[in-house]
Enzyme design. Structure first.
Site, short mmCIF file in Angstrom:
data_model
loop_
_atom_site.label_atom_id
_atom_site.label_comp_id
_atom_site.label_asym_id
_atom_site.label_seq_id
_atom_site.Cartn_x
_atom_site.Cartn_y
_atom_site.Cartn_z
N GLU A 47 76.66 51.81 22.78
CA GLU A 47 77.85 52.49 23.29
C GLU A 47 78.95 51.43 23.45
OE1 GLU A 47 78.12 55.79 23.51
OE2 GLU A 47 80.22 55.43 24.04
N SER A 48 79.96 51.52 22.57
CA SER A 48 80.97 50.46 22.54
C SER A 48 81.72 50.33 23.86
CB SER A 48 81.94 50.71 21.39
OG SER A 48 82.50 52.00 21.50
N CYS A 78 77.58 49.89 13.72
CA CYS A 78 78.00 51.04 14.53
C CYS A 78 78.87 50.66 15.73
CB CYS A 78 76.78 51.88 14.92
SG CYS A 78 77.22 53.59 15.20
N ILE A 131 74.45 57.49 13.47
CA ILE A 131 74.17 58.07 14.79
C ILE A 131 75.47 58.05 15.59
CG2 ILE A 131 72.79 57.88 16.90
CD1 ILE A 131 70.72 56.31 15.27
N ARG A 132 76.04 59.19 15.78
CA ARG A 132 77.35 59.29 16.46
C ARG A 132 78.27 58.16 15.96
NH1 ARG A 132 77.07 58.59 21.87
NH2 ARG A 132 79.03 59.67 22.09
N HIS A 167 73.25 52.31 10.62
CA HIS A 167 72.23 51.47 11.28
C HIS A 167 71.17 50.97 10.29
CE1 HIS A 167 73.06 52.20 15.62
NE2 HIS A 167 73.67 53.26 15.13
N GLU A 169 69.28 48.52 10.66
CA GLU A 169 68.12 48.00 11.42
C GLU A 169 67.12 49.10 11.75
OE1 GLU A 169 70.96 48.76 12.66
OE2 GLU A 169 70.71 49.52 14.69
N1 GLN Z 1 79.29 56.52 19.48
C1 GLN Z 1 79.05 55.14 19.84
C2 GLN Z 1 80.32 54.48 20.34
O1 GLN Z 1 81.34 55.05 20.28
C3 GLN Z 1 78.50 54.36 18.67
C4 GLN Z 1 77.14 54.92 18.29
C5 GLN Z 1 76.18 53.93 17.77
O2 GLN Z 1 76.32 52.71 17.89
N2 GLN Z 1 75.12 54.46 17.22
O3 GLN Z 1 80.28 53.38 20.80
#
Ligand code: GLN
Length: 195
Positions: A47-48, A78, A131-132, A167, A169
């Site tokens: 989560e950034s 990501c 993923i998101r 991703h 990894e």
């Molecule tokens: N949605 C996350 C973000 O905004 C990033 C998702 C992820 O790293 N898989 O930080």
């Protein structure tokens, strides 16, 4: 060679496992002195917003930014690419060392997580695990697009910065980790300056 893995939040263990499988030493980065003797750094997914706050809380933000600006090889996945982006649509940027614009969580709810298969180089059906994921909306300067998906860039290279919205990894294909390590080995004396 020692690779640092930013280990404040998110999928850092998965990156460590890939490096272990390649017999590459790694250390977890949690405080400024951890940055002292590394040959490259991985910024994992997660989560950034949380990672950005923790970078500041643990006094890593400025030293990390400085190191990247000075050529430390970085491999971001990501949330990591969001930390590097010079522009995040509708939000403030973080390290801002990579001249691209991104939009967070841009694939919408239904498509929050999906896998696309891609052929490139010698790779057949390489799994792009989103993923998101953020969406790269603009590419500035001489950023190289390494890979796109449905005509939008998903992996980029800009001097010492390798970054992707998916991703690698989480797949069992270590192509990008090898690519990162090989680039460091090849360019040890002048990093990626000639690319
Ligand atoms: N949605 C996350 C973000 O905004 C990033 C998702 C992820 O790293 N898989 O930080």
């Amino acid at each position: 060679m020692v690779i640092g893995i930013l280990a404040l939040q998110g999928a850092f263990i998965e990156h460590k496992k890939v490096l272990d499988s390649l017999n590459v030493d790694s250390i977890k980065i949690r405080q400024p002195k951890d940055l002292d003797n590394i040959d490259g750094i991985i910024l994992p997914g997660g989560e950034s917003t949380v990672q950005g706050l923790l970078l500041k809380k643990f006094h890593l933000f400025e030293p990390l930014k400085e190191k990247i600006k000075n050529g430390l090889p970085v491999f971001a996945t990501c949330a990591g690419i969001i930390l590097l982006a010079s522009e995040i649509e509708g939000e403030s940027s973080y390290l801002a060392t990579l001249p691209i614009s991104v939009k967070r969580n841009a694939y919408g709810r239904q498509l929050g997580s999906f896998i696309a298969k891609k052929n490139f180089q010698d790779q057949h059906n390489f799994p792009l695990i989103f993923i998101r994921a953020p969406y790269i909306t603009k590419i500035h300067d001489d950023v190289n697009v390494l890979l796109d998906n449905n005509d939008s860039p998903v992996a980029v290279l800009y001097h010492n910065q390798l970054a992707m919205t998916f991703h690698p990894e989480l797949s069992n294909n270590n192509y990008f980790h090898k690519y990162f390590i090989e680039k460091i080995v090849q360019n040890k004396s002048h990093l990626y300056a000639n690319m």
